[in-house]
Design a protein around this motif. Structure first.
Motif, PDB file in Angstrom:
ATOM      1  N   MET A 322      -4.782 -13.310  -5.003  1.00  0.00           N
ATOM      2  CA  MET A 322      -3.342 -13.097  -4.577  1.00  0.00           C
ATOM      3  C   MET A 322      -2.738 -11.615  -4.819  1.00  0.00           C
ATOM      4  SD  MET A 322      -2.499 -16.207  -3.973  1.00  0.00           S
ATOM      5  CE  MET A 322      -3.659 -17.431  -4.203  1.00  0.00           C
ATOM      6  N   SER A 323      -2.367 -10.987  -3.872  1.00  0.00           N
ATOM      7  CA  SER A 323      -1.922  -9.806  -3.637  1.00  0.00           C
ATOM      8  C   SER A 323      -0.645  -9.794  -4.080  1.00  0.00           C
ATOM      9  CB  SER A 323      -2.136  -9.057  -2.355  1.00  0.00           C
ATOM     10  OG  SER A 323      -1.408  -9.833  -1.182  1.00  0.00           O
ATOM     11  N   GLY A 324       0.060 -10.761  -4.375  1.00  0.00           N
ATOM     12  CA  GLY A 324       1.385 -10.539  -4.879  1.00  0.00           C
ATOM     13  C   GLY A 324       2.163 -11.889  -4.285  1.00  0.00           C
ATOM     14  N   ARG A 325       3.696 -11.900  -4.182  1.00  0.00           N
ATOM     15  CA  ARG A 325       4.194 -12.941  -3.618  1.00  0.00           C
ATOM     16  C   ARG A 325       5.228 -12.359  -2.622  1.00  0.00           C
ATOM     17  NH1 ARG A 325       4.851 -17.756  -6.142  1.00  0.00           N
ATOM     18  NH2 ARG A 325       7.133 -17.900  -5.871  1.00  0.00           N
ATOM     19  N   SER A 326       5.402 -13.332  -1.555  1.00  0.00           N
ATOM     20  CA  SER A 326       6.470 -12.809  -0.563  1.00  0.00           C
ATOM     21  C   SER A 326       7.923 -12.480  -1.136  1.00  0.00           C
ATOM     22  CB  SER A 326       6.374 -13.605   0.652  1.00  0.00           C
ATOM     23  OG  SER A 326       7.007 -15.073   0.356  1.00  0.00           O
ATOM     24  N   ASP A 327       8.225 -13.447  -1.870  1.00  0.00           N
ATOM     25  CA  ASP A 327       9.507 -13.109  -2.755  1.00  0.00           C
ATOM     26  C   ASP A 327       9.550 -12.041  -3.975  1.00  0.00           C
ATOM     27  OD1 ASP A 327       8.064 -14.896  -4.128  1.00  0.00           O
ATOM     28  OD2 ASP A 327       9.604 -16.343  -4.374  1.00  0.00           O
ATOM     29  N   ASP A 328       8.198 -11.556  -4.123  1.00  0.00           N
ATOM     30  CA  ASP A 328       8.229 -10.430  -5.409  1.00  0.00           C
ATOM     31  C   ASP A 328       8.254  -9.318  -4.679  1.00  0.00           C
ATOM     32  OD1 ASP A 328       8.417 -12.469  -7.278  1.00  0.00           O
ATOM     33  OD2 ASP A 328       6.458 -12.306  -8.256  1.00  0.00           O
ATOM     34  N   MET A 329       8.019  -9.409  -3.512  1.00  0.00           N
ATOM     35  CA  MET A 329       7.569  -7.955  -2.653  1.00  0.00           C
ATOM     36  C   MET A 329       8.720  -7.424  -2.745  1.00  0.00           C
ATOM     37  SD  MET A 329       6.372  -7.907   1.311  1.00  0.00           S
ATOM     38  CE  MET A 329       8.037  -8.248   1.984  1.00  0.00           C
ATOM     39  N   LEU A 330       8.587  -5.890  -3.106  1.00  0.00           N
ATOM     40  CA  LEU A 330       9.292  -4.944  -3.098  1.00  0.00           C
ATOM     41  C   LEU A 330       9.291  -4.126  -1.597  1.00  0.00           C
ATOM     42  CD1 LEU A 330       8.878  -3.272  -6.613  1.00  0.00           C
ATOM     43  CD2 LEU A 330      10.887  -4.709  -5.844  1.00  0.00           C
ATOM     44  N   ILE A 331      10.717  -4.020  -1.217  1.00  0.00           N
ATOM     45  CA  ILE A 331      10.947  -3.397   0.159  1.00  0.00           C
ATOM     46  C   ILE A 331      11.666  -2.129  -0.458  1.00  0.00           C
ATOM     47  CG2 ILE A 331      11.622  -3.314   2.570  1.00  0.00           C
ATOM     48  CD1 ILE A 331      11.627  -6.075   2.424  1.00  0.00           C
ATOM     49  N   ILE A 332      10.702  -0.761  -0.399  1.00  0.00           N
ATOM     50  CA  ILE A 332      11.418   0.363  -0.898  1.00  0.00           C
ATOM     51  C   ILE A 332      11.344   1.324   0.537  1.00  0.00           C
ATOM     52  CG2 ILE A 332      11.121   2.289  -2.621  1.00  0.00           C
ATOM     53  CD1 ILE A 332      11.213  -0.151  -3.730  1.00  0.00           C
ATOM     54  N   ARG A 333      12.583   1.447   0.810  1.00  0.00           N
ATOM     55  CA  ARG A 333      12.936   2.471   1.927  1.00  0.00           C
ATOM     56  C   ARG A 333      11.902   1.912   3.121  1.00  0.00           C
ATOM     57  NH1 ARG A 333      12.724   5.736  -2.361  1.00  0.00           N
ATOM     58  NH2 ARG A 333      10.893   6.763  -1.705  1.00  0.00           N
ATOM     59  N   GLY A 334      11.981   0.623   3.378  1.00  0.00           N
ATOM     60  CA  GLY A 334      11.088  -0.052   4.571  1.00  0.00           C
ATOM     61  C   GLY A 334       9.848  -0.218   4.546  1.00  0.00           C
ATOM     62  N   VAL A 335       9.299   0.148   3.227  1.00  0.00           N
ATOM     63  CA  VAL A 335       7.870  -0.144   3.024  1.00  0.00           C
ATOM     64  C   VAL A 335       7.374  -1.207   1.905  1.00  0.00           C
ATOM     65  CG1 VAL A 335       5.710   0.951   1.864  1.00  0.00           C
ATOM     66  CG2 VAL A 335       7.352   2.342   3.321  1.00  0.00           C
ATOM     67  N   ASN A 336       6.583  -2.398   2.279  1.00  0.00           N
ATOM     68  CA  ASN A 336       6.329  -3.356   1.467  1.00  0.00           C
ATOM     69  C   ASN A 336       5.452  -3.069   0.224  1.00  0.00           C
ATOM     70  OD1 ASN A 336       7.850  -4.538   3.482  1.00  0.00           O
ATOM     71  ND2 ASN A 336       6.101  -5.827   4.608  1.00  0.00           N
ATOM     72  N   VAL A 337       6.058  -3.192  -0.796  1.00  0.00           N
ATOM     73  CA  VAL A 337       5.125  -2.953  -2.071  1.00  0.00           C
ATOM     74  C   VAL A 337       4.821  -3.972  -3.042  1.00  0.00           C
ATOM     75  CG1 VAL A 337       5.013  -1.196  -3.976  1.00  0.00           C
ATOM     76  CG2 VAL A 337       5.783  -0.265  -2.051  1.00  0.00           C
ATOM     77  N   PHE A 338       3.820  -4.323  -3.241  1.00  0.00           N
ATOM     78  CA  PHE A 338       3.391  -5.512  -4.318  1.00  0.00           C
ATOM     79  C   PHE A 338       3.115  -4.670  -5.432  1.00  0.00           C
ATOM     80  CE2 PHE A 338       2.582  -7.984  -0.569  1.00  0.00           C
ATOM     81  CZ  PHE A 338       3.453  -8.969  -0.744  1.00  0.00           C
ATOM     82  N   PRO A 339       3.726  -5.233  -6.670  1.00  0.00           N
ATOM     83  CA  PRO A 339       3.284  -4.423  -8.094  1.00  0.00           C
ATOM     84  C   PRO A 339       1.544  -4.475  -8.453  1.00  0.00           C
ATOM     85  CG  PRO A 339       4.939  -6.154  -8.231  1.00  0.00           C
ATOM     86  CD  PRO A 339       4.517  -6.266  -7.048  1.00  0.00           C
ATOM     87  N   SER A 340       0.902  -5.561  -8.025  1.00  0.00           N
ATOM     88  CA  SER A 340      -0.744  -5.350  -7.809  1.00  0.00           C
ATOM     89  C   SER A 340      -1.362  -4.204  -7.335  1.00  0.00           C
ATOM     90  CB  SER A 340      -1.049  -6.960  -7.369  1.00  0.00           C
ATOM     91  OG  SER A 340      -0.806  -7.036  -6.225  1.00  0.00           O
ATOM     92  N   GLN A 341      -0.539  -3.591  -6.404  1.00  0.00           N
ATOM     93  CA  GLN A 341      -1.134  -2.433  -5.575  1.00  0.00           C
ATOM     94  C   GLN A 341      -0.997  -1.184  -6.133  1.00  0.00           C
ATOM     95  OE1 GLN A 341       1.710  -3.078  -2.045  1.00  0.00           O
ATOM     96  NE2 GLN A 341      -0.228  -3.435  -0.724  1.00  0.00           N
ATOM     97  N   ILE A 342       0.013  -1.354  -7.045  1.00  0.00           N
ATOM     98  CA  ILE A 342       0.372   0.000  -7.860  1.00  0.00           C
ATOM     99  C   ILE A 342      -0.445  -0.313  -8.940  1.00  0.00           C
ATOM    100  CG2 ILE A 342       2.075   1.065  -9.411  1.00  0.00           C
ATOM    101  CD1 ILE A 342       4.135   0.604  -7.291  1.00  0.00           C
ATOM    102  N   GLU A 343      -0.652  -1.487  -9.508  1.00  0.00           N
ATOM    103  CA  GLU A 343      -1.529  -1.650 -10.616  1.00  0.00           C
ATOM    104  C   GLU A 343      -2.893  -1.132 -10.288  1.00  0.00           C
ATOM    105  OE1 GLU A 343      -3.733  -5.487 -12.056  1.00  0.00           O
ATOM    106  OE2 GLU A 343      -1.545  -5.455 -12.827  1.00  0.00           O
ATOM    107  N   SER A 344      -3.257  -1.420  -9.017  1.00  0.00           N
ATOM    108  CA  SER A 344      -4.906  -1.023  -8.681  1.00  0.00           C
ATOM    109  C   SER A 344      -5.016   0.430  -8.731  1.00  0.00           C
ATOM    110  CB  SER A 344      -5.187  -1.618  -7.333  1.00  0.00           C
ATOM    111  OG  SER A 344      -5.439  -3.020  -7.299  1.00  0.00           O
ATOM    112  N   ILE A 345      -3.894   1.249  -8.216  1.00  0.00           N
ATOM    113  CA  ILE A 345      -3.915   2.640  -8.129  1.00  0.00           C
ATOM    114  C   ILE A 345      -3.977   3.018  -9.635  1.00  0.00           C
ATOM    115  CG2 ILE A 345      -2.713   4.680  -7.967  1.00  0.00           C
ATOM    116  CD1 ILE A 345      -1.602   3.235  -5.214  1.00  0.00           C
ATOM    117  N   LEU A 346      -3.156   2.510 -10.709  1.00  0.00           N
ATOM    118  CA  LEU A 346      -3.039   3.118 -12.019  1.00  0.00           C
ATOM    119  C   LEU A 346      -4.596   2.924 -12.888  1.00  0.00           C
ATOM    120  CD1 LEU A 346       0.487   1.865 -12.937  1.00  0.00           C
ATOM    121  CD2 LEU A 346      -0.046   4.080 -12.344  1.00  0.00           C
ATOM    122  N   MET A 347      -5.007   1.717 -12.482  1.00  0.00           N
ATOM    123  CA  MET A 347      -6.179   1.179 -13.430  1.00  0.00           C
ATOM    124  C   MET A 347      -7.296   1.961 -13.145  1.00  0.00           C
ATOM    125  SD  MET A 347      -5.217  -1.129 -15.287  1.00  0.00           S
ATOM    126  CE  MET A 347      -3.812   0.004 -15.372  1.00  0.00           C
ATOM    127  N   GLY A 348      -7.135   3.040 -11.850  1.00  0.00           N
ATOM    128  CA  GLY A 348      -8.247   3.904 -11.241  1.00  0.00           C
ATOM    129  C   GLY A 348      -8.021   5.113 -11.951  1.00  0.00           C
TER     130      GLY A 348
END
Length: 434
Positions: A322-348
């Motif tokens: 799972m890359s996230g949930r459609s209802d957990d998805m953050l829309i920041i200034r028109g960009v769709n962001v899932f917490p797990s995407q940011i997590e992947s960056i942080l863990m690297g």
């Protein structure tokens, strides 16, 4: 394999079984659940008109709100005298969703959890340390019954009392750990404080679920707990844990038990079916549940599906992690962001700990995202200019990868609240007040 006959059914036989079970399920809910009779009548479809799996798309969706509106027993297809177990969600965003199980439902759940354990490489000789919560939450009892069905020993720890958990794992020789991925890392921290080295424990497999987690977090868990980390998927409305799981051989997608569930991937906005390999929302139809069968349930979980053969020999389709949930998805200034995407960056990023929280504010008409992330003890005591450089580096990485600007704030170790259950990753203050 726990049930080789059904886990390796040839695709034509599996689909024929699905259709037969779907047709029987439709007849049952049309006759016994007024909600579904009305929904099917409104869609202009009678159960007898469903003659192929492709016809599934003619049928209406079921939403979590439908379950809340039918609270507590309105969607039950069995009489209460035949219901032997009742579970419910926490109800933190409204009334809880209530699910009922007949004796046969419990047997099916136990079987699918036993299959899931076997797929993860667990066997009769294992000692399963079960740290999923017991109670109305489905996790603890689902894993417990599956462990007993498999014939393994199970320690019913539930969540909390982390120091005791570590002592029990050490003293009892636990070989398998079940809990949320975030709690496993909390355990790793506590073990350091207790001067316990996971390399000296007997653990070899960890089965983690109930929240999205990344491959980067998998590496972190495997390194700190000295085990093979397996992703399991389930949701209370459908059954509980054991709907799908990775196999130990491949770890490339989670086998969803298609003799009991029909999965679809749809565009969450249009509801249209998407082809294999394309990411969208997972929709599940239960085809053997007696207590509360669900037709085309909108899980809100974002994934993709493949029907390609797996090296393990199982023929059941695999869904991507799972890359996230459609209802957990953050829309920041028109960009769709899932917490797990940011997590992947942080863990690297070296020196950053696997504990973070995303805070969204609205300043004027603009959405502002702040990422708070813990850094290691050594790094936090470093010079301010080095910490500032690291913050800017992470901000640039997130901007380059996701196309969204954010403010990164590095915080000292153990600042971010820990959770024994699902980690709280997002604080969206845009929904408060204004």
């Amino acid at each position: 394999m726990f049930n080789e006959e059904f886990e390796t059914l040839p695709r034509p036989a599996l689909e024929a079984l699905q259709l037969k079970r779907l047709q029987a399920m439709l007849e049952r809910i049309y006759a016994n659940v007024p909600f579904y009779k009305n929904a099917l009548d409104k869609a202009g479809v009678k159960p007898g008109q469903i003659t192929s799996l492709a016809d599934l798309q003619r049928l209406p969706f079921t939403y979590k709100q439908d379950m809340r509106d039918s609270y507590p027993y309105g969607l039950f297809a069995a009489k209460m005298e035949d219901i032997v177990r009742i579970h419910a969600s926490s109800g933190t965003t409204g009334k809880p969703t209530v699910v009922g199980y007949t004796r046969k439902d419990i047997e099916t759940w136990s079987e699918l959890m036993a299959r899931s354990f076997a797929a993860a490489g667990v066997h009769k000789g294992d000692i399963i340390h079960n740290s999923y919560g017991y109670g109305l939450f489905t996790g603890g009892l689902g894993a417990h019954y599956g462990a007993e069905k498999l014939g393994a020993s199970v320690i019913p720890m539930s969540g909390g009392n982390t120091k005791k958990q570590i002592m029990i794992m050490k003293d009892f020789g636990s070989t398998v750990l079940t809990c949320t991925p975030s709690y496993s890392l909390f355990m790793a921290e506590a073990a350091v404080e207790e001067d316990v080295d996971f390399r000296n424990l007997s653990l070899r497999v960890g089965i983690f679920g109930a929240e999205p987690w990344s491959d980067s977090m998998r590496k972190e868990i495997e390194g700190k707990l000295n085990l093979s980390a397996i992703d399991i998927y389930g949701l209370s409305e459908i059954m509980g844990p054991g709907v799908a799981i990775e196999c130990q051989q491949a770890k490339q997608g989670l086998h969803i038990w298609e003799d009991h569930f029909i999965p679809e991937i749809i565009d969450p906005m249009t509801g249209e079916a998407l082809p294999p390999g394309v990411k969208g929302e997972l929709v599940i139809t239960t085809i053997t549940k007696e207590g509360i069968p669900l037709l085309r349930y909108r899980t809100r979980d974002i994934t993709s599906i493949t029907f390609e053969p797996c090296v393990c020999g199982r023929t059941h389709a695999r869904i991507a992690r799972m890359s996230g949930r459609s209802d957990d998805m953050l829309i920041i200034r028109g960009v769709n962001v899932f917490p797990s995407q940011i997590e992947s960056i942080l863990m690297g990023i070296e020196g950053v700990e696997p504990h973070y929280v995303l805070i969204v504010e609205r300043k004027g008409n603009l959405d502002v995202l702040e990422v708070q992330v813990e850094v290691g003890e050594n790094l936090f005591s470093d010079e301010v200019k080095h910490l500032q450089a690291l913050s800017h580096s992470i901000e640039k990485e997130i901007k380059d990868m996701l196309g969204v600007s954010c403010k990164v704030r590095l915080v000292e170790p153990k600042t971010i609240a820990r959770s024994e259950g699902k980690a709280k990753r997002v604080i969206d203050n845009r929904t408060m007040g204004n």
